[in-house]
Write a protein that holds these residues in place. Structure first.
Motif, short mmCIF file in Angstrom:
data_model
loop_
_atom_site.label_atom_id
_atom_site.label_comp_id
_atom_site.label_asym_id
_atom_site.label_seq_id
_atom_site.Cartn_x
_atom_site.Cartn_y
_atom_site.Cartn_z
N GLU A 6 0.83 -1.21 0.00
CA GLU A 6 0.00 0.00 0.00
C GLU A 6 0.86 1.25 0.00
O GLU A 6 1.99 1.24 0.48
CB GLU A 6 -0.91 0.05 1.23
CG GLU A 6 -1.82 -1.13 1.42
CD GLU A 6 -1.28 -2.14 2.41
OE1 GLU A 6 -2.07 -2.84 3.06
OE2 GLU A 6 -0.04 -2.21 2.55
N CYS A 22 -2.69 0.20 -3.96
CA CYS A 22 -2.24 -1.12 -3.52
C CYS A 22 -1.71 -1.85 -4.74
O CYS A 22 -2.48 -2.25 -5.62
CB CYS A 22 -3.38 -1.89 -2.89
SG CYS A 22 -2.97 -3.61 -2.48
N TRP A 36 -10.36 -3.26 0.76
CA TRP A 36 -9.71 -2.36 1.70
C TRP A 36 -10.37 -2.49 3.06
O TRP A 36 -11.61 -2.52 3.16
CB TRP A 36 -9.80 -0.91 1.23
CG TRP A 36 -8.93 -0.57 0.07
CD1 TRP A 36 -9.27 -0.56 -1.25
CD2 TRP A 36 -7.55 -0.19 0.12
NE1 TRP A 36 -8.19 -0.20 -2.02
CE2 TRP A 36 -7.12 0.04 -1.20
CE3 TRP A 36 -6.63 -0.01 1.16
CZ2 TRP A 36 -5.83 0.44 -1.52
CZ3 TRP A 36 -5.33 0.38 0.85
CH2 TRP A 36 -4.95 0.59 -0.47
N CYS A 96 -4.79 -3.16 2.51
CA CYS A 96 -5.25 -3.77 1.28
C CYS A 96 -5.29 -5.28 1.48
O CYS A 96 -4.44 -5.84 2.20
CB CYS A 96 -4.27 -3.42 0.15
SG CYS A 96 -4.63 -4.16 -1.44
#
Length: 124
Positions: A6, A22, A36, A96
Motif C-alpha cells: 500500500e 495497492c 480495503w 489492502c
C-alpha cells in the motif's frame, strides 16, 4: 503467493481527499477479490470496500458509501481507494487485502493476503 504493497496514506484536514494505492505482485492472475479494510487501536479490523476483479462489482461499508470509491487498474495490477469528504472518524490504518476465492463478505477471514498498511489521519 500474492504480495500487496500500500501507499498514499498521510494527514489531511476534514473535508479533504486522499487516494490510496495497492500494488499487487506474484500470482495476481489468481486473485478474484480485492478489498480495503481499516483498523484503529483496540478495535477490530473492519471492511471498507471490496471489488470483484473479473466483473468490477463493488461493495461498500455504509459508513463510506458516496464518499469512497474502489477501483482496479488491471494493466498495473493496482487497486485504488479514492477517499473524498474525509472525516476525523476515518482516521485509521488502512490495509489492502486480496483472495483467490470469489468475493463473499467483509470478514478478515475472507481474505488470505494482506499488505502492511498505510496510515490515514484526518484532523478536524
Amino acid at each position: 503467493q500474492v504480495e500487496l504493497v500500500e501507499s498514499g496514506g498521510g494527514s489531511v484536514q476534514a473535508g479533504g481527499s486522499l487516494r490510496l494505492s495497492c500494488a499487487a505482485s506474484g500470482y495476481t492472475y489468481s486473485v478474484n477479490c480485492m478489498g480495503w479494510f481499516r483498523q484503529t487501536p483496540g478495535e477490530e479490523r473492519e471492511g471498507v470496500a471490496r471489488l470483484t476483479t473479473k466483473s468490477g462489482f463493488t461493495v461498500y461499508a455504509d459508513s463510506v458509501k458516496g464518499r469512497f470509491t474502489i477501483s482496479l487498474d488491471n494493466a498495473k495490477n493496482t487497486v485504488y481507494l479514492q477517499m473524498n469528504s474525509l472525516k476525523p472518524e476515518d482516521t485509521a490504518m488502512y490495509y489492502c487485502a486480496a483472495d483467490i476465492r470469489r468475493c463473499y463478505g467483509f470478514r478478515v477471514a475472507d481474505f488470505g493476503y494482506w499488505g502492511q498498511g498505510t496510515q490515514v489521519t484526518v484532523s478536524s
